[in-house]
Motif scaffolding. Structure first.
Motif, mmCIF file in Angstrom:
data_model
loop_
_atom_site.group_PDB
_atom_site.id
_atom_site.type_symbol
_atom_site.label_atom_id
_atom_site.label_comp_id
_atom_site.label_asym_id
_atom_site.label_seq_id
_atom_site.Cartn_x
_atom_site.Cartn_y
_atom_site.Cartn_z
ATOM 1 N N HIS A 196 0.836 -1.208 0.000
ATOM 2 C CA HIS A 196 0.000 0.000 0.000
ATOM 3 C C HIS A 196 0.875 1.266 0.000
ATOM 4 C CE1 HIS A 196 -2.793 3.102 1.108
ATOM 5 N NE2 HIS A 196 -2.354 3.185 2.330
ATOM 6 N N GLY A 197 2.075 1.163 0.554
ATOM 7 C CA GLY A 197 2.994 2.299 0.526
ATOM 8 C C GLY A 197 3.819 2.370 -0.748
ATOM 9 N N VAL A 198 4.125 1.212 -1.347
ATOM 10 C CA VAL A 198 4.970 1.217 -2.550
ATOM 11 C C VAL A 198 4.110 1.448 -3.796
ATOM 12 C CG1 VAL A 198 6.547 -0.137 -3.982
ATOM 13 C CG2 VAL A 198 6.665 -0.315 -1.492
ATOM 14 N N LEU A 199 3.123 0.582 -3.980
ATOM 15 C CA LEU A 199 2.226 0.691 -5.142
ATOM 16 C C LEU A 199 0.998 1.455 -4.654
ATOM 17 C CD1 LEU A 199 2.534 -3.068 -6.134
ATOM 18 C CD2 LEU A 199 3.877 -1.175 -7.048
ATOM 19 N N THR A 200 1.211 2.706 -4.315
ATOM 20 C CA THR A 200 0.210 3.420 -3.541
ATOM 21 C C THR A 200 -0.859 4.058 -4.428
ATOM 22 O OG1 THR A 200 0.041 4.786 -1.562
ATOM 23 C CG2 THR A 200 1.213 5.743 -3.438
ATOM 24 N N SER A 201 -1.987 4.377 -3.838
ATOM 25 C CA SER A 201 -3.076 5.043 -4.567
ATOM 26 C C SER A 201 -3.888 5.882 -3.586
ATOM 27 C CB SER A 201 -4.017 4.022 -5.219
ATOM 28 O OG SER A 201 -3.324 3.216 -6.135
ATOM 29 N N ASP A 202 -4.671 6.783 -4.143
ATOM 30 C CA ASP A 202 -5.447 7.722 -3.351
ATOM 31 C C ASP A 202 -6.929 7.364 -3.463
ATOM 32 O OD1 ASP A 202 -6.960 10.044 -2.632
ATOM 33 O OD2 ASP A 202 -5.183 11.286 -2.969
ATOM 34 N N TYR A 203 -7.601 7.287 -2.317
ATOM 35 C CA TYR A 203 -9.004 6.862 -2.314
ATOM 36 C C TYR A 203 -9.909 7.781 -3.141
ATOM 37 C CZ TYR A 203 -10.320 10.606 0.928
ATOM 38 O OH TYR A 203 -10.561 11.826 1.484
ATOM 39 N N ARG A 204 -9.498 9.036 -3.308
ATOM 40 C CA ARG A 204 -10.358 9.986 -4.024
ATOM 41 C C ARG A 204 -10.632 9.552 -5.457
ATOM 42 N NH1 ARG A 204 -6.871 12.329 -0.899
ATOM 43 N NH2 ARG A 204 -7.553 13.751 0.740
ATOM 44 N N GLU A 205 -9.710 8.747 -5.998
ATOM 45 C CA GLU A 205 -9.876 8.311 -7.378
ATOM 46 C C GLU A 205 -10.967 7.258 -7.524
ATOM 47 O OE1 GLU A 205 -8.476 9.816 -9.770
ATOM 48 O OE2 GLU A 205 -7.068 11.015 -8.587
ATOM 49 N N ALA A 206 -11.420 6.699 -6.421
ATOM 50 C CA ALA A 206 -12.398 5.619 -6.517
ATOM 51 C C ALA A 206 -13.791 6.131 -6.853
ATOM 52 C CB ALA A 206 -12.433 4.828 -5.214
ATOM 53 N N GLY A 207 -14.069 7.381 -6.481
ATOM 54 C CA GLY A 207 -15.400 7.908 -6.746
ATOM 55 C C GLY A 207 -16.465 7.008 -6.144
ATOM 56 N N ARG A 208 -17.456 6.633 -6.942
ATOM 57 C CA ARG A 208 -18.545 5.812 -6.417
ATOM 58 C C ARG A 208 -18.295 4.326 -6.646
ATOM 59 N NH1 ARG A 208 -20.560 8.288 -11.259
ATOM 60 N NH2 ARG A 208 -20.964 6.710 -12.838
ATOM 61 N N PHE A 209 -17.065 3.973 -7.010
ATOM 62 C CA PHE A 209 -16.757 2.585 -7.353
ATOM 63 C C PHE A 209 -16.069 1.855 -6.193
ATOM 64 C CE2 PHE A 209 -16.875 5.052 -11.267
ATOM 65 C CZ PHE A 209 -17.781 4.318 -12.005
ATOM 66 N N PRO A 210 -16.077 0.510 -6.232
ATOM 67 C CA PRO A 210 -15.490 -0.267 -5.122
ATOM 68 C C PRO A 210 -13.984 -0.458 -5.281
ATOM 69 C CG PRO A 210 -16.489 -1.759 -6.701
ATOM 70 C CD PRO A 210 -16.724 -0.365 -7.231
#
Lengths: 418, 479
Positions: free
Chosen positions: B134-148
């Motif tokens: 989760h720290g190396v191949l990281t992503s931001d929750y905001r990109e999920a929008g209404r998706f799972p």
């Protein structure tokens, strides 16, 4: 309890063992050189726009046909640009900054960058934070300034990162003390006098590679809590830091700059403040995203200027913005722009001689297949701020000399305490 | 006092920076001399009296780093094994399934579900690995929008985080949250987006200096044309439920029903959006696609050392030496990038077990809060933890930037230290049913205490006070 430079020294000297490998950065505060440096009342506020702000859509070269041609989707329409002259104008989300420009209190430096740029966030952050395109320096430029020229005055609030929870690399240096205050409300030891008495006991003479860093962090926290408590009684904000509502929401640029104003107005030892606004990495849907961010920047900076003026501090405060890079001239296929090179930045404050500085880079004569070629080395900006504004030794921080930008007149008042 | 300094090589310093510190924090080391009355207590290179030559303490050292925390019974069982057998046991742990949150499109519920899982699972090591990825191949929750998408990425790192690197990278390249975060889902043949291509090389496989700007542009072309598509549990493409702003609940119910029946969004190649021309990448050329790019990167000599260094910085030592990294990296590459082999090699390396390595790592905020919940047996603290995470600057799925989380010294500031201390206060308020704090000083802190912590424990009057002193102590922030 107020922790002095002397306390840090004592803590550090006892707390480390034989043959201990101590990263000096962890032992900051321990080896304070005590060099006499800057002794005036001037303050520098640094606003980091994280992610790479699109300079071409911030200060728009609206009259250049190459601009519209490169940006059919994300380009700002020429009729909505807030004209600065016949060539360039501000993004329409920046009306309050436009007013500051018109009042002669905002300098716009165009084409800021460096030779042979990289296009990585992290390499560029390193370059700007450490003032070193070779990326060999180990101390942040503001940390070096603090450690060598300001921190010797011995106050843990000389350098502050506000609205953040971790120390920004710019402020890190082997002998710089930094207070990091995410919010005034959370900056306290909860749970009553018992817990408040235990915390400093736990963080005293801590051994190990993190020992001095831990002890110093708690020491600065103890000092900061006192300053905030004292300040809260005497400071009331005199400006609207958010577009709607009286108080800015937590964790916004507005709340961070309001805290900055409170500290400047109530604690004369505060010299360097760092705040950050993130989200500028607009590979996609740039127009909406950048407009929202620029509007937040516009409101927060103008409120900050109004607030410090109302508190009688306007003559001693200058604010600069920076971002790790500008963005590619030509838009990508996602209604956004990819990583680029040179970009403009703002220097704001009553002491600043407003206007346009530096040259707008050409959109057609470019570097690395479609990136802006810098016209002002970013270290010229740093040197101008260190030498002409803070009256410090720029060479000691930058290791070389760069042409200065004449935005501080010799008439700018300097207060030198006896 | 002027001190001699040992400089790390440029390469090491860069890797440290890429590992998330980004500042000068771990970039160089100096050496200091012993002083004062604490000499007796401080006699190893770590600055603390190191107990790592004792079997029980070494087992505790491993459990703290490969997992989060342990009960006295866990430690007894671990110390009964030889160290190598214990490493094998830990490394072979199989992840237990996450209990899905009520709403898989809600990032806050997912974060709480993950905290709960980390605080209660019997298989801690796979969760620790998920946290690493989760720290190396990281992503931001905001990109999920209404998706799972946050939920799906969480499941991915649990299922693929201990397989092999090729499988993991191939999957993450098609992971919807990653595709959105690094805008791979918007890249086309006519306008290849460089974002993912660049970070794949700079942050996920090679590190700066091991590829050119041309390589970034060419691999962006090779990676063009991936789009996010919904599949059912059998791998058949299905139509996504229609979103209606006026009936959000119906949409959310449908998504939850589908996802809980095994449906998932994945990246798939849309040929008309893919650049089929010849691309030249790191000495290879041809009509390269996403998996070719991954294979070419994995074949680069820089790849194994780069990821090994990131893993060792997270699990073993704040600045591992080139020699230690290369020894482990060779085993990693020779195993065809098997991730359990990598981790076994790290835990068995002297860079991990050396006495001087005692308490050389700082617990991250998540680590600290999960460890607190586990040692107190209070998983109900998850809601407090989710709130406190902001003050410590580690809100799950909200990393500061694409380089992921800070590490070690990067976590220490006046503000974040206060947040940790205040979390300890919250955790020890109305304390009931906690184990004996006095015994925990031995179990959790190996009886190795600073003078300050000794004084604070001595001054404590109640179990709550003693637990507070233990949890808020510098010793418990370290591992």
């Amino acid at each position: 309890m107020s922790v002095t430079r002397r306390d840090f020294l004592a803590a550090g000297l006892v707390g480390v063992g034989a043959g201990v490998i101590v990263p000096p950065i962890l032992a900051k505060g321990v080896f304070a050189a005590g060099i006499d440096g800057i002794h005036n009342n001037r303050v520098l506020v640094v606003v980091q726009l994280a992610g790479g702000n699109d300079g071409l859509n911030t200060v728009v070269p609206y009259a250049d046909p190459a601009y519209a041609a490169s940006r059919p989707t994300v380009g700002v329409r020429p009729e909505s640009v807030l004209h600065l002259d016949a060539q360039v104008g501000l993004n329409p989300a920046l009306p309050k900054l436009k007013s500051l420009y018109e009042a002669g209190q905002m300098a716009i430096v165009q084409g800021v960058g460096y030779d042979k740029p990289t296009y990585s966030h992290f390499e560029n952050l390193y370059v700007w934070e450490y003032a070193d395109p070779q990326r060999r320096q180990r101390d942040g430029w503001l940390g070096t300034l603090l450690g060598k020229q300001l921190d010797s005055q011995g106050h843990p609030l000389a350098g502050c990162a506000l609205g953040e929870a971790t120390t920004p690399p710019e402020l890190r240096a082997g002998n710089a003390t930094v207070s990091v205050i995410q919010s005034a409300k959370g900056y306290t030891v909860q749970g009553g006098p018992g817990r408040q008495a235990t915390a400093p006991l736990l963080y005293s003479r801590t051994p190990g590679i993190y020992g001095a860093l831990f002890d110093q962090a708690l020491g600065t926290a103890e000092s900061g809590m006192k300053v905030l408590a004292d300040g809260a009684a005497s400071y009331k904000p005199a400006a609207q830091y958010a577009a709607t509502g009286v108080a800015p929401a937590a964790n916004t640029l507005g709340s961070a700059l309001q805290l900055t104003a409170q500290l400047i107005a109530t604690e004369p030892s505060v010299k360097i403040c760092h705040v950050v606004l993130g989200g500028f990495d607009t590979h996609q849907q740039e127009s909406t995203r950048q407009t929202t961010l620029l509007a937040e920047l516009d409101t927060a900076i103008s409120a900050f200027m109004q607030d410090i003026a109302a508190h009688g501090q306007a003559d001693r405060v200058v604010l600069m913005t920076w971002s790790e890079f500008g963005r590619r001239i030509k838009e990508n296929g996602s209604a956004g722009t990819d990583h680029g090179a040179a970009a403009p930045l703002f220097i704001v404050g009553k002491p600043v001689k407003g206007g346009l500085y530096g040259e707008q880079p050409s959109l057609t004569s470019t570097v690395d297949s479609g990136n802006l070629k810098f016209t002002v080395d970013f270290r010229s900006v740093y040197q101008t701020l260190i030498r002409d504004w803070l009256q410090g030794d720029a060479g000691a921080v930058l290791g070389a000399s760069y042409p200065e930008l004449p935005m501080f007149t010799s008439q700018s008042p300097v207060f030198n305490p006896a | 006092m002027k001190l001699p300094q040992i400089r790390l090589s440029r390469r090491q310093a860069l890797s440290v920076a890429a590992g998330g510190a980004l500042g000068g924090a771990a970039v160089y080391f100096g050496i200091e001399e012993l002083g004062g009355s604490t000499a007796a207590a401080i006699n190893t290179a770590s600055g603390w009296r190191s107990p790592l030559n004792e079997r029980r303490a070494l087992a505790a050292h491993l459990l703290r780093r490969a997992g989060f925390a342990y009960s006295p019974a866990d430690l007894d069982a671990a110390a009964a094994l030889s160290y190598n057998d214990l490493v094998d046991k830990v490394v072979s742990e199989q992840a237990q399934p996450l209990t899905a949150p009520a709403d898989v499109t809600n990032h806050t519920s997912l974060a709480q579900a993950w905290y709960t899982h980390m605080a209660t699972t019997q298989a801690q090591f796979p969760e620790r690995m998920s946290l690493f990825w989760h720290g190396v191949l990281t992503s931001d929750y905001r990109e999920a929008g209404r998706f799972p998408f946050v939920y799906q990425q969480n499941l991915l790192y649990r299922s693929a985080g201990l397989k092999d690197l090729r499988t993991l990278l191939a999957s993450v390249t098609r992971d919807p949250l990653m595709m959105r975060y690094l805008t791979l889902d918007a890249s086309t043949a006519t306008a290849p987006n460089e974002n993912y291509a660049r970070e794949l090389m700079e942050l996920f496989t090679l590190g700066p200096g091991n590829y050119t700007e041309d390589d970034v542009r060419e691999s962006a072309r090779a990676l063009s044309g991936l789009r996010i598509v919904l599949y059912d549990a059998n791998g058949s493409r299905i139509t996504a439920p229609k979103y209606s702003a006026s009936d959000k609940q119906r949409y959310t119910d449908q998504i939850n029903q589908l996802v809980k029946a095994g449906a998932s969004y994945r990246g798939t190649l849309v040929s008309r959006l893919h650049d089929t021309g010849t691309k030249k990448l790191l000495g290879h050329s041809g009509n390269l696609g996403a998996d070719d790019v991954i294979d070419i990167l994995l074949a680069q000599p820089a790849c194994a050392p780069f990821l090994t260094r990131r893993a060792m910085t997270f699990f073993a030592s704040p600045a591992p030496s080139d020699a230690d990294v290369n020894t482990v990296a060779t085993q990693f590459r020779d195993s065809r990038y098997d991730l359990r082999t990598l981790m076994r090699a790290i835990f068995r390396s002297s860079a991990f077990t050396a006495p001087s390595n005692y308490r050389s790592l700082m617990r991250s905020p998540t680590d600290y809060m999960v460890a607190t919940m586990r040692v107190l047996g209070r998983p109900s603290l998850v809601t407090t933890a989710a709130r406190a995470a902001l003050g410590m600057d580690q809100v799950l799925y909200d990393p500061p930037n694409v380089a992921g989380w800070p590490s070690n010294a990067g976590w220490v500031s006046s503000s974040s230290l206060l947040s940790r201390i205040n979390f300890a206060t919250a955790a020890t308020t109305k304390l009931t049913g906690a184990p004996d704090a006095g015994a925990a000083v031995a179990t959790q802190l190996d009886n190795v205490l600073s003078p300050g912590t000794t004084a604070a424990l001595t001054a404590a009057h109640t179990e709550s006070d003693r637990w507070f002193a233990l949890l808020a102590s510098p010793e418990f922030q370290l591992k």
